[in-house]
Design an enzyme around this catalytic site. Structure first.
Site, PDB file in Angstrom:
ATOM      1  N   CYS A  93       0.859  -1.191   0.000  1.00 19.52           N
ATOM      2  CA  CYS A  93       0.000   0.000   0.000  1.00 19.52           C
ATOM      3  C   CYS A  93       0.887   1.230   0.000  1.00 19.52           C
ATOM      4  CB  CYS A  93      -0.970   0.012   1.173  1.00 19.52           C
ATOM      5  SG  CYS A  93      -0.246   0.388   2.762  1.00 19.52           S
ATOM      6  N   GLY A  94       0.285   2.397  -0.072  1.00 16.97           N
ATOM      7  CA  GLY A  94       1.041   3.635  -0.212  1.00 16.97           C
ATOM      8  C   GLY A  94       2.105   3.815   0.852  1.00 16.97           C
TER       9      GLY A  94
END
Lengths: 97, 144
Positions: free
Chosen positions: A8-9
């Site tokens: 994820c980011g």
């Protein structure tokens, strides 16, 4: 042993949620896995070393290179939906073996 | 996680917001006020979303605003925000959210405990439905 990475980011939110959820589903399906999680920027460079990458649908485009090299990239719309995760694992992992 | 959130008054309830950026700022406000995160944390979250897209909307109506571990953060914490009207993160209704859980972490083991508790609650569809109907902290207290 299937090598899996959840991305994820930032590496602390959705990737950890994905890890919790896919651990449960892989166990249910009787598939033995080793699951790591990391940020997209790290995972991008590592992805080709893994059999499967899981991320949010919105982040899938980051793994086009790994996908071209044969890594299975699975984008999830609803990270909490075990039904979606199970269906996508069956479709993309179990049926591809 | 919910117990601490309620004790430390880390929650807010709103009608709606013009932009997702405003919604993120409002969601973080209780954490900024009690010093758990710095004001910079809001910008870091917004920057992340601009860079990677609305991936923090993890499920229909549910958003987990967060940035990196340890950056702009003093304390591991979770903060709830509920809006009546959906906040739009993109043109697609798939990226609408009404239930926000801001995540902040300096300690991964506490953060993971918080996260697994949160995931447990949010994996229960009837619980999510009730959380989405909550309009005040009393409504939340009644659920936990």
């Amino acid at each position: 042993m299937l090598k899996v990475i959840a991305a994820c980011g930032s590496g602390m939110g959705s990737s950890q949620i994905i890890k919790m959820k896919i651990e449960k589903i892989f166990k249910k399906l009787g598939i033995s896995v080793q699951i790591h999680h990391s940020s997209v920027s790290e995972a991008k460079n590592l992805a080709s070393n893994y059999d499967v990458v899981f991320c949010s649908e919105a982040l899938k485009g980051n793994f086009a290179n790994a996908a071209a090299n044969g890594t299975i990239v699975i984008g999830l719309k609803n990270l909490l939906s075990e039904q979606e995760i199970e269906q996508k694992i069956i479709e993309n992992v179990v049926n591809k073996k | 996680m919910f117990k601490e959130l309620l004790e430390k008054k880390r929650y807010s309830f709103h009608d709606g917001f013009e932009s997702w950026e405003e919604a993120i700022a409002a969601a973080c406000k209780p954490l900024i006020e009690d010093g758990a995160v710095l004001e910079d944390y809001v910008d870091l979250i917004i920057k992340n979303v601009k860079e990677y897209g609305p991936y923090i909307v993890i499920a229909p109506d549910i958003c987990i605003p967060h940035a990196q571990e340890g950056r702009g953060v003093n304390e591991t914490a979770v903060c709830l925000m509920k809006t009546k009207k959906p906040v739009h993160f993109s043109d697609s209704p798939e990226h609408d959210a009404r239930l926000f859980f801001v995540l902040a972490s300096t300690d991964n083991s506490i953060h993971l405990q918080n996260l697994s508790e949160l995931v447990e609650y949010l994996s229960d569809e009837s619980m999510v439905k009730k959380l989405l109907e909550a309009e005040s902290v009393e409504d939340i207290k009644a659920l936990i």
